[in-house]
Structures are given as C-alpha cells and as structure tokens.
Design an enzyme around this catalytic site. Structure first.
Site, PDB file in Angstrom:
ATOM      1  N   TYR A  98      -7.969   5.097  -3.144  1.00 21.50           N
ATOM      2  CA  TYR A  98      -8.842   5.854  -2.236  1.00 21.50           C
ATOM      3  C   TYR A  98      -8.044   6.927  -1.524  1.00 21.50           C
ATOM      4  CZ  TYR A  98      -7.157   3.236   1.918  1.00 21.50           C
ATOM      5  OH  TYR A  98      -6.404   2.700   2.932  1.00 21.50           O
ATOM      6  N   SER A 123      -3.568   0.819  -3.055  1.00 25.49           N
ATOM      7  CA  SER A 123      -3.290  -0.453  -2.392  1.00 25.49           C
ATOM      8  C   SER A 123      -3.286  -1.509  -3.470  1.00 25.49           C
ATOM      9  CB  SER A 123      -4.375  -0.792  -1.372  1.00 25.49           C
ATOM     10  OG  SER A 123      -4.311   0.091  -0.292  1.00 25.49           O
ATOM     11  N   ASP A 136      -6.558   8.103   2.007  1.00 27.20           N
ATOM     12  CA  ASP A 136      -6.240   7.676   3.366  1.00 27.20           C
ATOM     13  C   ASP A 136      -5.700   8.901   4.097  1.00 27.20           C
ATOM     14  OD1 ASP A 136      -5.768   6.290   5.634  1.00 27.20           O
ATOM     15  OD2 ASP A 136      -4.432   4.792   4.747  1.00 27.20           O
ATOM     16  N   GLU A 141      -4.146   7.054  -1.924  1.00 26.67           N
ATOM     17  CA  GLU A 141      -3.452   5.787  -1.679  1.00 26.67           C
ATOM     18  C   GLU A 141      -3.814   4.762  -2.737  1.00 26.67           C
ATOM     19  OE1 GLU A 141      -3.153   4.188   2.268  1.00 26.67           O
ATOM     20  OE2 GLU A 141      -3.418   2.129   1.576  1.00 26.67           O
ATOM     21  N   HIS A 199       3.117   0.560   3.201  1.00 29.82           N
ATOM     22  CA  HIS A 199       3.013  -0.624   4.055  1.00 29.82           C
ATOM     23  C   HIS A 199       3.119  -1.886   3.212  1.00 29.82           C
ATOM     24  CE1 HIS A 199       0.388   2.085   6.875  1.00 29.82           C
ATOM     25  NE2 HIS A 199       1.631   2.499   6.770  1.00 29.82           N
ATOM     26  N   GLU A 240       0.864  -1.191   0.000  1.00 32.83           N
ATOM     27  CA  GLU A 240       0.000   0.000   0.000  1.00 32.83           C
ATOM     28  C   GLU A 240       0.894   1.234   0.000  1.00 32.83           C
ATOM     29  OE1 GLU A 240      -2.461  -0.047   3.642  1.00 32.83           O
ATOM     30  OE2 GLU A 240      -1.475  -1.944   4.050  1.00 32.83           O
ATOM     31  N   ASN A 284       2.487  -5.985   3.171  1.00 33.96           N
ATOM     32  CA  ASN A 284       1.591  -6.921   3.838  1.00 33.96           C
ATOM     33  C   ASN A 284       1.851  -8.354   3.381  1.00 33.96           C
ATOM     34  OD1 ASN A 284      -0.623  -5.053   5.145  1.00 33.96           O
ATOM     35  ND2 ASN A 284      -0.150  -4.197   3.134  1.00 33.96           N
ATOM     36  N   ARG A 291      -2.801 -11.341   8.628  1.00 33.75           N
ATOM     37  CA  ARG A 291      -2.141 -10.453   7.668  1.00 33.75           C
ATOM     38  C   ARG A 291      -1.131  -9.648   8.458  1.00 33.75           C
ATOM     39  NH1 ARG A 291      -3.512  -4.631   5.629  1.00 33.75           N
ATOM     40  NH2 ARG A 291      -4.781  -4.667   7.514  1.00 33.75           N
TER      41      ARG A 291
END
Lengths: 504, 63
Positions: free
Chosen positions: A98, A107, A100, A105, A159, A10, A161, A243
């Site tokens: 979207y 993702s 954030d 952002e 980030h 992200e 994940n 996650r």
C-alpha cells in the site's frame, strides 16, 4: 529458549523518477502498488477495489495506557482513514502492499522465525522490482530504493514488529530495550554517508536512522521519533497480546543483517519476558545512539548510570551472554531449537569478528559491505566523504533494480551471503508462511480473489451465499495456519462454501 | 580491547612489529585485485552524473 515468535517487517521504499523533479511521490507510490497488482498473476493480489478492513486499527492508542485525542494528532498519524485515492492491496503471500504517506510500503506477512522474516522481506524486494519493471516497460522508469534517508533531512521507516504477551510490563520492555536498540546497528545497520539529519557533516556512520531518533519513548513515528515506540495497536486479542512496533531499524539487503536484527531482538524480548535481561541503564540513550553510530572502529562508548563506559559491542555481548546463560540453565521456555542455535551462533561469530576486523563482514552486514565499497572508491580516486560519488554509492546500493542496485550486484558476484535461495524468495512472493494466520489470509486471496471484499491483519471479509460481506476475525496470530485450514480451503470452491465450513 | 588497538588493525602501519606471512600477503594482494576489478564493474553501472542524481534524490518524510 526460542527466538521463534510472531514477527514481521514493514518497509517504506524510497521512490524517485530521475529527471522529473515535479513527479508527485504520492501518486507514484500509488502507481507502484497498481503496477504490481496489474502485472501479478491472477489471484496473486487482491484487486484494488477490495478494501483494507480498518475496524480494529487504533494508531492513536498508547501502550502506556491513554489515548491521544484525535484533534491533537498530527495529520500524518491518522492512518486508519480509508482514502479511495490511495492504493492498497493484500497479496497471496499474506503481505500488505500500500501507500504509506509518500512511499510504497510492503508489510511482510507474519512469520514465526528470523529466517522466514528474511525470506518474506526479500520477497518484498521482488514485489517492488516487478512493479518498477511494469512501469519501465511503459516508458516510465520509476526507481525504488530499500533505504531510509535521502541525505537531505527526510527519513522513512523500516519497522520490525514482535508479538509480546500483554502481561509483560511495558516499563520492563522500555528499560530492557533501550541499551540494546542503540547498540543493535553494529550487527544490522545499513550504513550511511553523511552526519546529521541533512548531512551537515561529512563522514560515514553505521546506522541510517540514528540521527532521526529524538526521544527515548513515545507514540509518534513521523516526528520526535522515539527509540521505543508506544503505539498500542496489537492487531490481535488486546487482552492477551501486545505488538511491539520498533521504528529505529534500518532497511537491510544483507540476509545475515536482517536475520540478526529480528533474531537478536526476539531473543532480547525473551530475556525481558523471563526477567533475565542485563541491567544496563544509560545516562543519555538518544545521544548515545548517535555516538555509537559514528564509530565503525567501536572504540566509542556510552556512559551508564553506574559509571561504566560501554561500547556497542560491550552492550551486545552482555545481552548475548544472558541468552547463552538462559539456554545453559534450561530456564523455562529456553530450550534451544535450530532457529535459536543458528541465531546465537551467527550473533557470536559476528560480534567476535567485529572486535577483530569489521571489514571482513562485507558479505554479512550492509554497513560493512557499503563501507568497503566506499573506502575502495575513496582510496582509488582520492575522494572526500562529501564527494557526490560516495553519496551516490550510498543511495544506489539499495536500488531494487538488478542492473543498477549495488547490493544486488554484490549478491550476484557472490559477495553478499544468501541464507535463503533465490527460488525460495520467488516462491514467497505468492505463497504465505505456513505457520501463522498469514496463511489463511493469503490462501483466501489466492483461492477466492475478488470475493474477498476486504482484509486486514486480523480479519478477512468474505462474500456469503447472498453476496453479503461477512467478517471473519483472526484475533490469534498463531491461528489460521495451514495445518488448521488447508482441508477446508481446499474443499471450498467459493468464499460462501468456506464461510459455511468455518465452524466444521 | 582498546580502540587504539582496533584502529591499528584496521589501518596497517609500516612499523608493524610482526610482518605478515608471505601466504597472507599473497592472499591479501589477491583480495585487493578482486576488489579493484569489482569496483571497475560498479563504475559501469553507477549513474553517470553523480552530482545531478544526488541533488535530485529528494524524498518526503515517512514514519
């Protein structure tokens, strides 16, 4: 062993309107999302009237086994409240686009390999570039930056994940990851001009995020940022999956840096899952992150609880050796596939070169590319580290615009190695990875458009024959693949057809 | 490998005991020339008022 697992990146992009200091970054982040949706091809994204399905979002649940009371949470932690004023879309490549907080952002969709992580992460750069181009054509030149700091105290995240079996004790993840994560920027840092959260000190450091990490372990992401984040929001069957949400990483433009970031981390997680990770316990990992970030010669060391002084390269070498041993032993789950071999070879080659002469890795690592540029200008024009021109180069490096971005210029000049072709990246803007549930999500967007009323990581809400919304759950991230669903999607003209074929 | 050795490699000093081979010198010179010309190209795309731009680049904190 394999580095293959469900993973994704992200990225919150920096957003600026030069000459308009009063511009509202939240509104402009929303416009960036709208700009992409308006300019994208038909069915390349969900209309903004479709929603994000928040049914399974639990940002306040902590992996250590308790939930934070909502009344105690900082308002910025409440990400699961649907705000109609905030733009959100799901793309036909399976990504989410979207707003954030105050940043647009991207993702990425869930992918299975580090190389695919590179591909769909770079697709996000193209999405942002297209959004900026849309507004530039209307006379509103919004600028977007794939970076993490403004040099004045603010930081925003990239980030990474990873899906991890729920059966792995979280305490093992913490102890196995802490030393690795503070050393990791050596092979994937973005580089930064300025020392301290507000650049109080002059100088260069390897990691953009190191100065913003304040705790070893914790739930927060916007304040008291931890090395290991405990947000327990699996977006998948919670009894089976976890996650792991890591917030210390830098946004990377260099393909090799991105590959090494997610690939080495996936390999280290495999070590922890197999109980084969190096037993390194550091006296002060948070201070250590800063110490290691500030020495591009890698002479700096951190102290372990058994009295050893370890450099970033020593720590990374210990993890790499453990991976090689696991492969050599053919330990269960450790048969090397091509993704794994590629990762281990790249990791070794970069570590070896970092020991000899880091400046030779400018085509592979962002921090070296940036450092070489900065030192070139510094020497040529006799600049000090707090000269605004060097700070400008740091920021402009990550501008997504082709005519301004220095990383883009390096790539165009053949000075930044590409692991994925430009054509493959362009295709990844609109097509999902084949081998995760992102394929089903993206295919529904592409095929049924506005009949997808909402989507999330683990659900798609489709209209049935009577125009009633029906929620299709996707609790298995490795389900929903092209091989499972392609025929049924192809034979469905409407979302109602697909709903009726679901149980075929 | 000690940090001092690394420092020496990164910053060549005049009293370096083994002089580099001529081919290596030529190749390094070519690299320097390439970098110089690339820096000139970058000069052409950098924001014109660095101080103003850097001062104005203010972001809200995120995650």
């Amino acid at each position: 062993m394999t580095v293959r697992r469900v993973m994704g990146i992200e990225t919150e992009y920096g957003v600026a309107l030069p000459g308009q200091p009063a511009a509202d970054p939240i509104m402009w982040s929303g416009r960036v999302v709208q700009g992409y949706v308006r300019s994208a091809a038909t069915n390349a994204s969900l209309p903004l009237t479709s929603g994000w399905d928040y049914a399974d979002e639990t940002p306040l649940r902590d992996a250590r086994g308790f939930s934070m009371a909502r009344a105690l949470a900082d308002v910025s932690q409440l990400t699961d409240v649907d705000d109609p004023m905030i733009a959100n879309s799901v793309l036909s490549n399976g990504a989410r686009l979207y707003v954030d907080h105050a940043h647009p952002e991207y993702s990425s969709p869930e992918v299975m390999s580090p190389l695919d992580a590179v591909r769909w992460d770079r697709a996000g750069e193209l999405v942002m570039r297209q959004a900026a181009d849309h507004w530039a054509q209307t006379g509103e030149p919004v600028r977007l930056y794939k970076n993490n700091v403004d040099g004045k105290g603010a930081s925003y995240g990239t980030h990474d994940n990873y899906l991890v079996p729920r059966s792995v004790p979280f305490a093992d993840l913490i102890s196995g990851l802490l030393p690795f994560l503070i050393a990791r920027p050596a092979i994937c840092g973005a580089g930064r001009v300025g020392l301290g959260v507000a650049s109080q000190g002059a100088g260069f450091q390897i990691s953009a995020r190191a100065d913003y990490i304040e705790a070893e372990v914790g739930l927060e992401t916007t304040l008291k940022r931890p090395i290991v984040n405990t947000r327990d929001e699996p977006h998948a069957s919670p009894s089976v999956h976890r996650r792991l949400h890591l917030i210390t990483g830098d946004a990377t433009c260099a393909d090799v840096g991105t590959l090494l970031k997610v690939g080495s981390t996936s390999a280290v997680l495999r070590l922890i899952e197999s109980d084969r990770h190096p037993r390194i316990e550091l006296v002060d990992p948070v201070a250590g992150a800063r110490t290691l970030s500030r020495d591009p010669s890698f002479a700096a060391t951190v102290l372990s609880t058994d009295g050893q002084r370890l450099s970033a390269l020593d720590i990374l070498e210990a993890y790499l050796v453990a991976c090689r041993e696991a492969v050599a032993d053919e330990a269960p789950g450790w048969v090397a596939d091509s993704d794994t071999q590629m990762l281990l070879e790249r990791w070794q080659a970069v570590l070896d070169q970092l020991r000899v002469d880091p400046s030779q890795l400018g085509a592979q690592l962002d921090w070296v590319a940036k450092w070489n540029l900065l030192r070139g200008f510094k020497d040529r024009d006799d600049l000090s580290w707090n000269d605004p021109r060097l700070q400008l180069i740091d920021i402009q490096y990550s501008d997504v615009d082709l005519s301004r971005g220095l990383a883009a210029k390096l790539r165009a000049a053949g000075r930044l190695e590409s692991l994925v072709s430009d054509e493959a990246v362009r295709a990844a803007m609109v097509t999902p990875p084949l081998d995760t549930r992102a394929w089903f999500r993206g295919a529904c967007v592409a095929r049924f458009g506005a009949d997808v009323k909402a989507a999330s990581w683990d659900s798609v809400v489709l209209l049935d024959r009577r125009s009633r919304p029906q929620r299709v759950g996707m609790p298995e991230p490795e389900g929903g693949t092209e091989s499972i669903w392609a025929d049924r999607i192809a034979s469905s003209t409407t979302s109602a057809d697909l709903l009726e074929h679901l149980s075929d | 490998m000690s940090g001092q050795e690394q420092q020496r490699r990164n910053t060549p000093e005049p009293e370096e005991p083994t002089p580099p081979a001529p081919a290596q010198v030529a190749s390094e010179a070519k690299k320097d020339a390439e970098l110089d010309s690339f820096l000139d190209e970058i000069d052409g795309v950098l924001e014109t008022n660095a101080q103003e731009f850097v001062h104005g680049f203010v972001q809200k904190g995120g995650q």
